[in-house]
Design a protein around this motif. Structure first.
Motif, mmCIF file in Angstrom:
data_model
loop_
_atom_site.group_PDB
_atom_site.id
_atom_site.type_symbol
_atom_site.label_atom_id
_atom_site.label_comp_id
_atom_site.label_asym_id
_atom_site.label_seq_id
_atom_site.Cartn_x
_atom_site.Cartn_y
_atom_site.Cartn_z
ATOM 1 N N ASN A 1 -55.987 22.755 47.335
ATOM 2 C CA ASN A 1 -54.597 22.303 48.058
ATOM 3 C C ASN A 1 -55.139 20.552 48.113
ATOM 4 O O ASN A 1 -54.830 19.965 49.236
ATOM 5 N N GLN B 1 -58.970 30.861 54.596
ATOM 6 C CA GLN B 1 -57.855 29.875 55.747
ATOM 7 C C GLN B 1 -57.475 28.355 54.125
ATOM 8 O O GLN B 1 -56.449 28.470 54.518
ATOM 9 N N LEU B 2 -58.576 28.413 53.438
ATOM 10 C CA LEU B 2 -57.677 27.519 52.390
ATOM 11 C C LEU B 2 -56.769 27.622 51.577
ATOM 12 O O LEU B 2 -55.332 26.505 51.276
ATOM 13 N N ASN C 1 -54.021 29.872 52.063
ATOM 14 C CA ASN C 1 -52.995 30.043 53.023
ATOM 15 C C ASN C 1 -52.996 29.110 54.006
ATOM 16 O O ASN C 1 -51.984 29.318 54.508
ATOM 17 N N SER C 2 -53.343 27.693 53.187
ATOM 18 C CA SER C 2 -52.461 26.863 54.255
ATOM 19 C C SER C 2 -51.535 26.185 53.129
ATOM 20 O O SER C 2 -51.506 26.535 51.933
#
Length: 84
Positions: free
Chosen positions: A59, A80-81, A83-84
């Motif tokens: 992303n 986390q990355l 799902n960001s």
């Protein structure tokens, strides 16, 4: 779905390891093969500020190389990355 880009060449063992982690998690990614292309190599260097392969972006966030990708997977940062 996360946008994953990996700059690599096909003979690099670290590139193969990075792809194996992504494949193992069934993640789709775009491969940019810098082999023989000074233009793509410069693009990678400008985006990452590094001159080694692989260089991985999720992303548009620079994750780093193979070791950083595996570290991010171990410490939960990769999820986390994604799902960001």
């Amino acid at each position: 779905m996360a946008n994953i880009v990996i700059y690599l060449n096909k003979t690099c063992p670290y590139c193969t390891r990075a792809k194996a982690l992504l494949d193992g998690r069934a993640l789709a990614y775009q491969v940019i093969d810098v082999t023989g292309s000074n233009e793509l190599w410069r693009e990678m260097e400008q985006r990452s500020r590094r001159n080694t392969i692989p260089q991985i972006f999720i992303n548009d966030v620079h994750v780093g190389g193979c070791d950083e990708l595996y570290a991010a997977d171990r410490n939960g940062q990769l999820d986390q990355l994604l799902n960001s």
